[in-house]
Design an enzyme around this catalytic site. Structure first.
Site, PDB file in Angstrom:
ATOM      1  N   HIS A 106      68.429  30.310  76.123  1.00 51.92           N
ATOM      2  CA  HIS A 106      67.462  30.648  75.078  1.00 51.92           C
ATOM      3  C   HIS A 106      68.136  30.988  73.748  1.00 51.92           C
ATOM      4  CE1 HIS A 106      64.605  30.351  78.290  1.00 51.92           C
ATOM      5  NE2 HIS A 106      63.650  30.373  77.377  1.00 51.92           N
ATOM      6  N   TYR A 165      69.930  32.293  81.767  1.00 55.68           N
ATOM      7  CA  TYR A 165      68.643  32.234  81.067  1.00 55.68           C
ATOM      8  C   TYR A 165      68.824  32.687  79.619  1.00 55.68           C
ATOM      9  CZ  TYR A 165      63.674  32.747  80.095  1.00 55.68           C
ATOM     10  OH  TYR A 165      62.419  32.619  79.546  1.00 55.68           O
ATOM     11  N   TRP A 206      61.249  22.258  80.387  1.00 54.78           N
ATOM     12  CA  TRP A 206      60.945  22.725  81.750  1.00 54.78           C
ATOM     13  C   TRP A 206      61.913  22.117  82.754  1.00 54.78           C
ATOM     14  CZ3 TRP A 206      55.009  21.560  81.547  1.00 54.78           C
ATOM     15  CH2 TRP A 206      54.381  22.520  80.744  1.00 54.78           C
TER      16      TRP A 206
END
Length: 105
Positions: free
Chosen positions: A23, A19, A78
């Site tokens: 990012h 994650y 997404w």
């Protein structure tokens, strides 16, 4: 007027580093879309004990912000992240809005 918005999302256990990596490499097109939608001062915090992600942002244009889920770039982001977090049927992250109960100016 700037509105502060906070929410929580749910990361799958074991995907903390992935994650963070995704990012750090957030798509330029997504950053541009967020800024054009009035999003500023956006942070996401991770509670490594519970795997809950806390998002906090400021928004100057609520109508454009609420329109983000309709944007193809957002939908692609997404899709890209659905394997590492809890999502809804449309691949959007499961998210719970948080009520602001204190703010120190």
């Amino acid at each position: 007027m700037m509105k502060r918005i906070a929410f929580k999302m749910f990361l799958h256990q074991g995907f903390e580093e992935e994650y963070k990596r995704r990012h750090k490499e957030i798509w330029t097109e997504l950053k541009v879309l967020l800024k054009e939608s009035g999003v500023e001062d956006y942070s996401i915090f991770l509670d490594e004990e519970t795997h809950i992600l806390f998002g906090v942002l400021k928004c100057s244009n609520e109508l454009r912000y609420k329109d983000l889920p309709l944007q193809p770039i957002m939908q692609n982001w997404w899709e890209y992240n659905k394997d590492i977090m809890q999502t809804n049927e449309d691949n959007s992250p499961k998210s719970i809005s948080l009520e602001e109960v204190f703010y120190l100016e």
